[in-house]
Design a protein around this motif. Sequence first.
Motif, short mmCIF file in Angstrom:
data_model
loop_
_atom_site.label_atom_id
_atom_site.label_comp_id
_atom_site.label_asym_id
_atom_site.label_seq_id
_atom_site.Cartn_x
_atom_site.Cartn_y
_atom_site.Cartn_z
N ILE A 1 7.06 -13.43 -27.51
CA ILE A 1 6.50 -14.50 -26.68
C ILE A 1 5.50 -13.87 -25.71
N TYR A 2 4.33 -14.51 -25.61
CA TYR A 2 3.34 -14.12 -24.60
C TYR A 2 3.49 -15.11 -23.45
N ALA A 3 3.86 -14.60 -22.30
CA ALA A 3 4.04 -15.48 -21.14
C ALA A 3 2.77 -15.46 -20.30
N THR A 4 2.23 -16.64 -20.02
CA THR A 4 1.02 -16.73 -19.19
C THR A 4 1.25 -17.79 -18.11
N ILE B 1 12.01 -14.32 -14.05
CA ILE B 1 11.87 -15.48 -14.94
C ILE B 1 11.65 -14.98 -16.37
N LEU B 2 10.84 -13.92 -16.53
CA LEU B 2 10.60 -13.39 -17.88
C LEU B 2 11.87 -12.78 -18.46
N ARG B 3 12.72 -12.25 -17.63
CA ARG B 3 14.01 -11.70 -18.08
C ARG B 3 14.86 -12.82 -18.69
N VAL B 4 14.92 -13.97 -17.98
CA VAL B 4 15.68 -15.12 -18.51
C VAL B 4 15.04 -15.58 -19.84
N MET B 5 13.71 -15.62 -19.86
CA MET B 5 13.00 -16.06 -21.08
C MET B 5 13.35 -15.17 -22.27
N ALA B 6 13.30 -13.85 -22.07
CA ALA B 6 13.60 -12.91 -23.17
C ALA B 6 15.03 -13.09 -23.65
N ASP B 7 15.97 -13.27 -22.72
CA ASP B 7 17.38 -13.41 -23.11
C ASP B 7 17.65 -14.75 -23.79
N ARG C 1 4.11 -10.11 -20.60
CA ARG C 1 3.34 -10.83 -19.59
C ARG C 1 1.86 -10.72 -19.95
N PHE C 2 1.19 -11.80 -19.91
CA PHE C 2 -0.16 -11.85 -20.45
C PHE C 2 -1.03 -12.61 -19.48
N GLN C 3 -1.66 -11.89 -18.58
CA GLN C 3 -2.46 -12.56 -17.56
C GLN C 3 -3.91 -12.68 -18.01
N VAL C 4 -4.28 -13.80 -18.56
CA VAL C 4 -5.70 -14.04 -18.83
C VAL C 4 -6.05 -15.35 -18.15
N SER C 5 -7.17 -15.34 -17.45
CA SER C 5 -7.47 -16.56 -16.71
C SER C 5 -8.39 -17.49 -17.49
N ASN C 6 -9.12 -16.96 -18.47
CA ASN C 6 -10.11 -17.79 -19.15
C ASN C 6 -9.80 -17.88 -20.65
N SER C 7 -8.56 -18.13 -21.01
CA SER C 7 -8.23 -18.02 -22.44
C SER C 7 -9.02 -19.01 -23.30
N ALA C 8 -9.32 -20.21 -22.77
CA ALA C 8 -10.05 -21.18 -23.59
C ALA C 8 -11.52 -20.74 -23.77
N ALA C 9 -12.15 -20.27 -22.68
CA ALA C 9 -13.55 -19.82 -22.79
C ALA C 9 -13.63 -18.56 -23.66
N LEU C 10 -12.66 -17.66 -23.48
CA LEU C 10 -12.65 -16.45 -24.31
C LEU C 10 -12.45 -16.83 -25.79
N GLY C 11 -11.52 -17.74 -26.03
CA GLY C 11 -11.27 -18.19 -27.40
C GLY C 11 -12.53 -18.81 -28.00
N ALA C 12 -13.26 -19.59 -27.19
CA ALA C 12 -14.48 -20.23 -27.69
C ALA C 12 -15.53 -19.18 -28.04
N ALA C 13 -15.68 -18.15 -27.20
CA ALA C 13 -16.66 -17.11 -27.49
C ALA C 13 -16.26 -16.33 -28.75
N LEU C 14 -14.97 -16.07 -28.90
CA LEU C 14 -14.51 -15.37 -30.10
C LEU C 14 -14.69 -16.24 -31.35
N ARG C 15 -14.51 -17.54 -31.19
CA ARG C 15 -14.75 -18.45 -32.33
C ARG C 15 -16.24 -18.45 -32.69
N ALA C 16 -17.10 -18.36 -31.67
CA ALA C 16 -18.54 -18.29 -31.95
C ALA C 16 -18.85 -17.02 -32.75
N ALA C 17 -18.25 -15.89 -32.33
CA ALA C 17 -18.50 -14.62 -33.04
C ALA C 17 -17.99 -14.72 -34.47
N HIS C 18 -16.84 -15.34 -34.62
CA HIS C 18 -16.25 -15.48 -35.96
C HIS C 18 -17.12 -16.36 -36.85
#
Length: 529
Positions: free
Chosen positions: A428-431, A440-446, A454-471
């Motif tokens: 699981i990627y927790a954001t 909280i992540l300890r409870v989640m894992a158990d 833990r996955f801290q990205v603030s612009n996942s939709a914009a990053l995803g869109a740019a990667l989709r453009a590259a693809h």
Amino acid sequence: MNTPCYDLGLDASTQSLTALILEAEAGRIIATESISYDECGAAHGAQRGVLPQADPQVVHAPPLLWVAALEALFERLKAQGFPLHQVRCISGSGQQHGSVYLNASWPAALRALDPGRPLAPQLGTVFSRPTAPIWMDSSTTAECAEICAALGGPAATAAATGSTTFERFTGPQIRRFYKSDPAGYRQTAHIALVSSFHASLLLGAVAPIDHGDGAGMNLMDIQQRQWLPAALEATAPDLARRLPPLVAPWTILGPISPYFVARYGFDPATRIGVWSGDNPNSIIGLGLTEPGAMAISLGTSDTFFGLISACRTDPRGEGHVFGAPTGDYMTLICFKNGSLARERVRDAYGLDWNGFSAALRATPPGNDGALMLPYFDPEIVPRVLTAGVQRRHLNATEAARNCRAVVECQQLSMRRHARWLHAAPRQIYATGGASINPEILRVMADVHQCPVYRFQVSNSAALGAALRAAHARRQADGAAPDWSALVAPFATPRATDRVEPRPETAPVYAAAEQAFGAFETEYLATLNA
Ligand code: XUL
């Protein structure tokens, strides 16, 4: 030396528009820039992206505000000297489900844009409805019931369109418009999603809708990925001719409109890739390109989402299935009582987050049988229309046990309501904001018995869109782009942020899921009695 080749992702979200430029070949992000709608919204009457309304169930936005924001963002990128002339492909992300209603002048207006003049004033007369209902709108309960009944009930609707009818989905919204303003509906020649509306501006022509965003409409056959005639018929008359074609998520729609070339210095060969919804884009921005890994976003609402390999729909109608940018499917389950519920519990005992974490550390896995149904607000999953927190083997005065109960039971609810997927997550990627809390992540894992990153990205939709453009660009150039290689430099979780499940807690949470399920079932039965 070769000129570097850039891809641009735009994210038209509820409150802001973000641009992210990356150099995929070098694995680096060149620039990000964001504009909040409040910065350019005064003239359009919106606050935080939405129009004030007397009825709290009605949530609309002015589409001309989105046009003004696009323009303001490009002005800013140009003024700051970003290398827009080196952008080879642009794709984007739009808040899902929202719809824009346009009259017959829309295609000609797009073709005739004068680069000597700003964009928004040239598009003032293209709308057959001046406002666009967005995903926060919940005013279509009657239309949901009508469409769902016509398609054979919740399970049949979910099997046909990927989700049963939901108030915010586009089909019920279109039906409400048709019923409440038949003349306005007759004037409507084109219906766009937030995503395809923005793509149309950049393309200078009416843009198709991709399979990811199309699945959030209750109008697309989720298996065939075509408009579903029975759903169109149940929604509004003559709907087919008002909808654009559906296309695969990697489709290049054509070159950029001459308007943006002349005004902002884009290369005329810059390609426009089809846009998609924010959730399909985020899946790529988080690097979820293989089935098995799921993301849990701990935000205002908590969402559980990820790629699935086969199109399996939820017979209880709680989860959604959308097309994924990889050509697979993705699922999304939305729990409304997320951070809000955690904060209510924290505040009820006068704690800060350190105190809340200490409470989690001081209480055992399984919480000695304490359970909570954390319906501080009406809940989406399971469907609970009236707020009301329920406790079992738990007294409201017990601070630490209540802190553990809210976190454990949120995770148990996810585990229970994702059972229809028949595939427990392997990681699981927790954001989202609350993912910063290791307890909280300890409870989640158990609870889920799998590693959590833990996955801290603030612009996942914009990053995803740019990667989709590259693809899309690479695919159009004849390469067979590998998704995991493309996303790896941008979205790989760090091993140091990994929380391992403790195997000794597995039987505790297996029993807790049973007890939680029984509690929930009994409570829901009292609501329906
Ligand atoms: C998903 C949903 C929201 C919107 C806005 O079904 O309604 O996530 O996409 O972010």
